[in-house]
Design an enzyme around this catalytic site. Structure first.
Site, PDB file in Angstrom:
ATOM      1  N   GLU A  55       0.830  -1.212   0.000  1.00  0.00           N
ATOM      2  CA  GLU A  55       0.000   0.000   0.000  1.00  0.00           C
ATOM      3  C   GLU A  55       0.863   1.260   0.000  1.00  0.00           C
ATOM      4  O   GLU A  55       1.070   1.891   1.039  1.00  0.00           O
ATOM      5  CB  GLU A  55      -0.945   0.025   1.205  1.00  0.00           C
TER       6      GLU A  55
ATOM      7  N   LYS B 278      -2.799  -2.031  -2.767  1.00  0.00           N
ATOM      8  CA  LYS B 278      -3.860  -1.148  -2.292  1.00  0.00           C
ATOM      9  C   LYS B 278      -3.416   0.265  -2.621  1.00  0.00           C
ATOM     10  O   LYS B 278      -2.425   0.755  -2.071  1.00  0.00           O
ATOM     11  CB  LYS B 278      -4.095  -1.317  -0.790  1.00  0.00           C
TER      12      LYS B 278
END
Length: 295
Positions: A176, A213
């Site tokens: 992420e 993400k």
């Protein structure tokens, strides 16, 4: 790696619920839920309250595998129980939802336009515990604050280095590298980020599988190359401070990108609500996020 779970994540319909507020973000999550700071004393009481909130969400009849693929958990939540089962076991055995663990320890101070992750000193021990607790995958967050090529490369290098260690432990890592939605050079930052991500993917061993993400991009369908890469199980989107409505609208314009929302998922939930009211608000949110994820 459980192949049934892997296929569920790779091919299933739905989105990932982000329920991983940690020490720093927990007070704000509780305030939004209607629990003021002064109503608890110390971390233990705070974590008890956030676990009660998460338990109410997870056990809700609205929270089902029909719309939800996985749920991201804080380490404290992994070690707690829901209805007599460890949280991960409850999610998978009772709900058919994949448990994912947040493993990062927060952000370092900003340097070269980015905040890399603090060192994860106990990573090997944490991954062993995650396997013992039947966790499917992990998630770790760093943040991009400016379109600085050196800083963005440093973030991606760190994410992939740790991600490969996690994959070697038999878990599916979610990388992420968030791009702050409020920076003026967000689009340029995303271009630099995608270039680095694709370069790292091209150097991976064929059997490495991971997820991303990412902030919903400024250019629609900007991450299709990542979504279609054979190493990538799924690409999911964080809401990043957008309202629930705007996050869903932006997400719906990006084909193949699915949600992994936190604040946009729990918006409108209040401790004081009756179960009927709580479940109705949660169901509306889940239905709207699911709809936006199915483009």
């Amino acid at each position: 790696m459980d192949q049934k779970q892997f296929c569920r994540m790779q091919k299933g319909n739905g989105f990932i619920a982000a329920l991983d507020q940690s020490g720093g973000s927990t007070p704000k999550a509780l305030r939004l839920y209607g629990i003021p700071d002064g109503s608890y004393h110390g971390d233990e009481e705070m974590f008890d309250l956030i676990h009660e909130m998460r338990t109410r969400i997870i056990t809700s009849p609205a929270f089902t595998s029909e719309h939800i693929l996985g749920a991201i958990l804080f380490e404290n939540t992994m070690d707690r129980q829901i209805e007599g089962k460890y949280t991960a076991d409850y999610l998978w055995e009772e709900k058919g939802i994949l448990p994912i663990l947040k493993v990062d320890k927060g952000l370092a101070e900003q340097e070269n336009g980015v905040c890399v992750m603090k060192p994860i000193l106990n990573l090997d021990e944490l991954l062993k515990r995650a396997n013992d607790r039947h966790i499917f995958g992990t998630k770790m967050r760093s943040v991009i604050k400016a379109a600085d090529p050196y800083g963005i490369k440093k973030i991606v290098d760190q994410q992939f280095e740790i991600g490969c260690r996690i994959a070697e432990a038999g878990l599916v890592p979610i990388l992420e590298p968030e791009v702050d939605i409020f920076i003026p050079d967000k689009e340029n930052s995303e271009k630099l980020l995608k270039k680095e991500l694709l370069a790292h993917l091209s150097s991976l061993d064929p059997d490495v599988r991971l997820m991303f993400k990412l902030t919903i991009p400024s250019i629609d369908d900007f991450y299709l190359e990542l979504i279609n890469d054979p190493h990538v199980v799924r690409v999911v989107a964080l809401s990043g401070g957008y309202s629930q409505i705007e996050a869903n609208q932006r997400l719906a314009r990006n084909h193949g990108l699915i949600a992994s929302f936190s604040r946009a998922l729990t918006a409108g939930l209040q401790k004081q609500q009756t179960d009927e009211e709580f479940n109705a608000v949660l169901k509306r949110s889940i239905d709207e996020i699911y709809k936006a994820s199915m483009t």
